[in-house]
Structure formats: C-alpha cells, structure tokens
Design an enzyme around this catalytic site. Structure first.
Site, PDB file in Angstrom:
ATOM      1  N   ASP A  10     -10.862  -4.048   0.227  1.00 24.05           N
ATOM      2  CA  ASP A  10     -10.147  -3.369   1.296  1.00 24.05           C
ATOM      3  C   ASP A  10     -10.021  -4.379   2.440  1.00 24.05           C
ATOM      4  O   ASP A  10     -10.644  -5.451   2.418  1.00 24.05           O
ATOM      5  CB  ASP A  10     -10.916  -2.121   1.734  1.00 24.05           C
ATOM      6  CG  ASP A  10     -10.008  -1.034   2.313  1.00 24.05           C
ATOM      7  OD1 ASP A  10      -8.845  -1.339   2.650  1.00 24.05           O
ATOM      8  OD2 ASP A  10     -10.455   0.119   2.420  1.00 24.05           O
ATOM      9  N   ARG A  41      -4.895  12.390   0.375  1.00 23.51           N
ATOM     10  CA  ARG A  41      -4.690  11.153  -0.393  1.00 23.51           C
ATOM     11  C   ARG A  41      -5.372  11.249  -1.756  1.00 23.51           C
ATOM     12  O   ARG A  41      -5.062  10.477  -2.661  1.00 23.51           O
ATOM     13  CB  ARG A  41      -5.222   9.960   0.394  1.00 23.51           C
ATOM     14  CG  ARG A  41      -4.543   9.755   1.733  1.00 23.51           C
ATOM     15  CD  ARG A  41      -5.272   8.741   2.586  1.00 23.51           C
ATOM     16  NE  ARG A  41      -5.238   7.423   1.975  1.00 23.51           N
ATOM     17  CZ  ARG A  41      -5.995   6.396   2.366  1.00 23.51           C
ATOM     18  NH1 ARG A  41      -6.888   6.558   3.336  1.00 23.51           N
ATOM     19  NH2 ARG A  41      -5.890   5.228   1.780  1.00 23.51           N
ATOM     20  N   ARG A  43       4.549   3.016   2.801  1.00 28.33           N
ATOM     21  CA  ARG A  43       5.049   1.832   3.511  1.00 28.33           C
ATOM     22  C   ARG A  43       6.538   1.634   3.222  1.00 28.33           C
ATOM     23  O   ARG A  43       7.311   1.348   4.121  1.00 28.33           O
ATOM     24  CB  ARG A  43       4.273   0.572   3.080  1.00 28.33           C
ATOM     25  CG  ARG A  43       2.764   0.696   3.161  1.00 28.33           C
ATOM     26  CD  ARG A  43       2.237   0.981   4.558  1.00 28.33           C
ATOM     27  NE  ARG A  43       0.788   1.092   4.586  1.00 28.33           N
ATOM     28  CZ  ARG A  43       0.118   2.051   5.195  1.00 28.33           C
ATOM     29  NH1 ARG A  43       0.777   3.030   5.807  1.00 28.33           N
ATOM     30  NH2 ARG A  43      -1.199   2.074   5.206  1.00 28.33           N
ATOM     31  N   HIS A  80     -12.426   2.281   8.638  1.00 32.99           N
ATOM     32  CA  HIS A  80     -11.696   1.455   9.605  1.00 32.99           C
ATOM     33  C   HIS A  80     -12.514   1.274  10.886  1.00 32.99           C
ATOM     34  O   HIS A  80     -12.366   0.276  11.584  1.00 32.99           O
ATOM     35  CB  HIS A  80     -10.352   2.099   9.966  1.00 32.99           C
ATOM     36  CG  HIS A  80      -9.341   2.068   8.861  1.00 32.99           C
ATOM     37  ND1 HIS A  80      -9.212   3.099   7.965  1.00 32.99           N
ATOM     38  CD2 HIS A  80      -8.428   1.135   8.507  1.00 32.99           C
ATOM     39  CE1 HIS A  80      -8.248   2.803   7.105  1.00 32.99           C
ATOM     40  NE2 HIS A  80      -7.763   1.629   7.406  1.00 32.99           N
ATOM     41  N   ASP A 120       0.867  -1.182   0.000  1.00 33.94           N
ATOM     42  CA  ASP A 120       0.000   0.000   0.000  1.00 33.94           C
ATOM     43  C   ASP A 120       0.902   1.230   0.000  1.00 33.94           C
ATOM     44  O   ASP A 120       1.138   1.844   1.025  1.00 33.94           O
ATOM     45  CB  ASP A 120      -0.893  -0.025   1.239  1.00 33.94           C
ATOM     46  CG  ASP A 120      -1.992   1.029   1.195  1.00 33.94           C
ATOM     47  OD1 ASP A 120      -2.138   1.693   0.154  1.00 33.94           O
ATOM     48  OD2 ASP A 120      -2.702   1.178   2.207  1.00 33.94           O
ATOM     49  N   LYS A 158      -8.598   2.805  -5.996  1.00 30.01           N
ATOM     50  CA  LYS A 158      -9.420   2.605  -4.794  1.00 30.01           C
ATOM     51  C   LYS A 158     -10.082   3.931  -4.406  1.00 30.01           C
ATOM     52  O   LYS A 158      -9.655   4.988  -4.867  1.00 30.01           O
ATOM     53  CB  LYS A 158      -8.556   2.063  -3.654  1.00 30.01           C
ATOM     54  CG  LYS A 158      -7.455   3.040  -3.193  1.00 30.01           C
ATOM     55  CD  LYS A 158      -6.533   2.416  -2.177  1.00 30.01           C
ATOM     56  CE  LYS A 158      -5.491   3.427  -1.725  1.00 30.01           C
ATOM     57  NZ  LYS A 158      -4.480   2.821  -0.856  1.00 30.01           N
ATOM     58  N   HIS A 159     -11.134   3.927  -3.601  1.00 32.56           N
ATOM     59  CA  HIS A 159     -11.869   2.844  -2.955  1.00 32.56           C
ATOM     60  C   HIS A 159     -13.246   2.813  -3.610  1.00 32.56           C
ATOM     61  O   HIS A 159     -14.084   3.667  -3.294  1.00 32.56           O
ATOM     62  CB  HIS A 159     -12.007   3.073  -1.474  1.00 32.56           C
ATOM     63  CG  HIS A 159     -10.717   3.314  -0.744  1.00 32.56           C
ATOM     64  ND1 HIS A 159     -10.078   4.545  -0.733  1.00 32.56           N
ATOM     65  CD2 HIS A 159      -9.935   2.477  -0.023  1.00 32.56           C
ATOM     66  CE1 HIS A 159      -8.972   4.458  -0.020  1.00 32.56           C
ATOM     67  NE2 HIS A 159      -8.851   3.208   0.429  1.00 32.56           N
TER      68      HIS A 159
END
Length: 496
Positions: free
Chosen positions: A257, A142, A80, A185, A72, A172-173
């Site tokens: 996801d 983002r 990451r 989340h 990701d 995404k998403h």
C-alpha cells in the site's frame, strides 16, 4: 558509484511504482523508464477520459514497451477512471448483495477490457477485505460484505473476470483490513483476532484469490499480533514470507500500500519503511499519492541502493523483487493481446438495479413510485482519502431527470438546520445518507426530519446497518450507477 554497484540504481528503480502529476507523461518519468523504472501508477489527477489515458499510456509504452501501468480502480465508490462523473458500475458491496458470482465476473471482465483498451495493465483491486466491523471508517462498501465465504467467492470471481479482460488483479489489503476502526492513512490499525479467527475470516478471501490465479497482492499497513506482534504486515517477513508465500502459496508480485501513509511513514520514515518492506518480502513499492515528484522517487531509489551497500537489504532480495516485477510485466503484455472484448453496455447499471433493496415498515402509508417533483436532502459525511473528494455522488441529479422540478440540498455536519426538510413543502421528501449508523449528527438530522415528515423516504448509499423510516432504500454503494438505480426505483422508471 563504483563499477560493482553501478547496476543497483536500475534494480532499485525496477521495484518502484511512482505516481506523478499531470495528464501527460513528465520528462523525468520518461527518462526513468529508460533507466530501469518498471512501473508507474495513475491517480484521478492523471485522468481526463479514456482517450486521454490511452494517449498517456502510449507515451509511456514508447519509452518501455512492457511498462506496468497501474491504477486504483475498484469500479465502486473508489474510482479513478471515472472520478469526474462517478463509476458507471456498482462496487463490491452491491455485487455481494446480489450474490451472483457470474454477474460479478461479468462486471469485472467489462472493467478489465475497458482498462486494457486504455493501456492500463495492473489494477489495485479487488478489495478482498471482510467488512466484519460495521464501524470501519475506510472499507465499508468497498468490501463484498461481512460474510467471509461470500467475500471469498466474489473475490475469486472478480479476479477471474478482471484478468480475463486483460488486466492483472491485485487483491488487497493483506492480511485483511475489515475488522478495524482505524484508517491506515492516518494511524496504524491493530487487528486483535486470534489465528483461528484470521483463518476463518480475514484470510479466506486471499486464499480464494490465490486459487483463482491473482497476479498481485497488496499489503495492508496493519499490526496483527497473532501473526507478528512487532511489525505491521507490510514490513513483516513472517506475514509476507511465512504466511503469504509459504502457507498460502502465492508466487506473484507483492505490492505495498502507499508508503507515505502515516501508519508506516510516521513510525519508520518514508525511505526507512520502503527498505524494510523490501527486506520483508515486498516486490513493488507504491508511492505517489502524496509524494508525486522525481525527488521522492530518487529519495527511495537512493535509500534502496544505500541499504544494499550497507548490507541492510540483501542484493539477492532486491534482485528477486525486480525479477517478479519483470515477470508480471511479461504477463501483462501477453494478457493485453489475449483479453476479451467489453460486455454489454449496460452491465453496470443492470448490476446496480439488482442491488437495490426496499424495506417498508408494516402498515406504511408511503407509496412508491413518486409521481411528482420531490425535495431531496443529502447528508454528506467526511470522505476518506481512498474515495477522494472529487468524485460526485447522490441521487438528486438522476431523480431530477426523471421527475423534473426536483430540488436538492446537501448538508455537512456543521450546517444541518433544525428542520432538514425545510423547502419540501408538501412535496415528497427524500433523505439520502451514507453510513447512517456511523454518524451521530446524521442520525439526529434524519430523526428530526422524520419526526416532521414521517412520510419521507430514506435512501442509504452506504452500509445499511441501520434501517429507518417508513420506506427505506439501500443501494449498497454511492456510485453513479447506484444513484441512477435508486432514482429508477423511486419513480418506477423502466418497470413494466
């Protein structure tokens, strides 16, 4: 297990994309790769540097040459590969602010080449959400922006660039996480737009991604009543089949996801949501952000097998999903050998510099560049899970390199003093914020500081929805490259 169902565990393993703990491949992952596992996903906890990641992926590939290794890596605030130092590239919002699709493509191509060199083959990016709600707690910088036409053209450019670099892109998403105040989340967001609005806004970037040849699309755990009044997108055949496949014409891999996210796991269970997602049309199941062990993978594999045996999940649907994962694996093998070399070494910093915007109030007496050591106050908001707590941010470090003697303090909501500028004395005061418009406590602290020091400079590293102060800098992101670019503008470094 009878002979008629003995092939099912391998089919079930083929559609899983589990994470794991550690910077080397655990024995269970290596064993599973020999037993049908088709993919793994790496997180920041698996990364030391690119050399270590290359060694890790080589170990995985020794067990299965066509294994899909996902990450990701949005190359912005969500990073990451560079979580230890912060991204050397600006994120989507900064690229959207520049609005040069060729630059966006070049940044993504450079990233793709770096990921490919480390043995990574699928990137859960770009974020194709239209950040139409400024209060959004999880998308923000983002996204490429709030204009769907702009987001669409940069989504397509990013897809082209990343895949030219040798790595599969994953938009995404789906069908769009931008117009919400809820982080999936933690709970299930509800998108209330009607179908006309969805077509004009949320779906436009995904149509562009499909047209650009995107290899994968990630579902959002979102309830969109105009499309399906009952089921979140990840679990909805209407959305994954009727809309994404039939209307948008997408033929690649549909990735979920993370299935441990509370938006679906709290309502349908970890395993239950996984089975429902596959039945609805998902091809690959992302797990491992929280449940990163063999037990979790085995739980899902066994639940998938049991669902096929019971008839809840048609075997043909599971076989179709595994076939698509295999086709993506074959694409990544070919793409790695055909991918382009990295671009100019400073392409990320060049892009970050171009994204900085300076706003000065009429008649302001504050002068840039700063010529002596400053005092930096950084207001730290809570971080969402997507960004992670480990990634550093701010401008204090790079500013101190350019103006030796510069000091930095950082305040969270619970410890902002009555005078946030204390310690500055007569030195220049720089107030650093992230999404000032979303945090009452931050606005109050900045107001107190500006009342005492109206000459203070405000630097916004998030969405510049609220412009305040005599001089305001917006970087459109909090990456390492963005912080460096802001420090250069403050000091005039590199200017003729």
């Amino acid at each position: 297990m009878t002979t008629t169902t003995g092939h099912l565990p391998a089919l079930a393993a083929a559609v899983l994309q589990p994470g794991f703990v550690g910077t080397t491949a655990p024995p269970w992952v290596c064993r599973w790769l020999g037993e049908g596992l088709g993919s793994v996903v790496l997180f920041a906890r698996n990364v030391v540097d690119t050399e270590q990641v290359a060694a890790l992926t080589a170990t995985l590939r020794a067990e299965r040459p066509d294994v899909i290794v996902a990450i990701d890596e949005e190359a912005g605030d969500v990073t990451r590969l560079e979580s230890v130092h912060g991204s050397s590239r600006p994120g989507n919002f900064a690229l959207g602010a520049v609005d040069d699709p060729e630059l966006t493509e070049a940044v993504a191509r450079d990233l793709g080449a770096e990921l490919a060199a480390a043995g990574l083959t699928l990137n859960y990016a770009p974020d194709a959400d239209v950040n139409s709600n400024p209060a959004n707690p999880v998308i923000g910088v983002r996204s490429f922006g709030a204009d769907p036409v702009l987001v669409a053209r940069h989504t397509a450019a990013w897809v082209r660039g990343l895949q030219a670099g040798g790595v599969a892109a994953c938009a995404k998403h789906f069908p769009g996480h931008g117009d919400t105040r809820v982080d999936s989340h933690h709970d299930l967001p509800r998108i209330t737009a009607d179908r006309d609005r969805l077509d004009a806004c949320e779906l436009a970037p995904f149509r562009a991604a499909v047209a650009a040849g995107v290899q994968a699309v990630m579902t959002g755990h979102l309830l969109v009543p105009a499309l399906d009044p009952h089921l979140p997108a990840t679990l909805s055949q209407r959305i994954l089949g009727g809309l994404l496949r039939d209307e948008l014409g997408f033929s690649g891999v549909v990735v979920t996801d993370a299935m441990e996210m509370r938006a679906v796991a709290d309502r349908y269970g970890f395993a239950g949501a996984t089975v429902r997602a596959l039945a609805a049309g998902a091809d690959a199941i992302c797990i491992g952000g929280e449940h990163a062990d063999e037990q979790a993978a085995r739980e899902l594999r066994d639940a998938i097998v049991a669902a096929v045996v019971s008839g809840e999940l048609p075997e043909e649907r599971l076989a179709e999903a595994a076939k698509r994962v295999g086709q993506l694996a074959a694409w990544t093998v070919a793409a790695r050998s055909a991918g382009s070399a990295r671009g100019a070494a400073d392409v990320g910093l060049v892009a970050a510099r171009r994204a900085v915007r300076v706003t000065a109030a009429p008649g302001t007496s504050v002068a840039l560049p700063l010529t002596r050591a400053a005092h930096v106050v950084e207001f730290e908001p809570p971080r969402n899970i997507a960004i992670g707590a480990e990634t550093p941010w701010g401008i204090g470090g790079p500013l101190a390199e350019l103006l030796p003697g510069t000091s930095t303090v950082r305040y969270a909501e619970t410890d902002v003093p009555a005078d946030p500028g204390v310690g500055a004395g007569s030195r220049p005061l720089v107030l650093v914020v992230r999404d000032l418009h979303r945090h009452d406590w931050m606005r109050a602290g900045v107001h107190r500081a500006l009342t005492a020091r109206p000459d203070a400079v405000v630097v916004e590293l998030g969405v510049p929805e609220l412009i305040t102060g005599a001089v305001h800098l917006a970087t459109h992101g909090a990456t390492r490259a963005s912080g460096r670019a802001a420090a250069e503008v403050l000091t005039g470094a590199g200017l003729p």
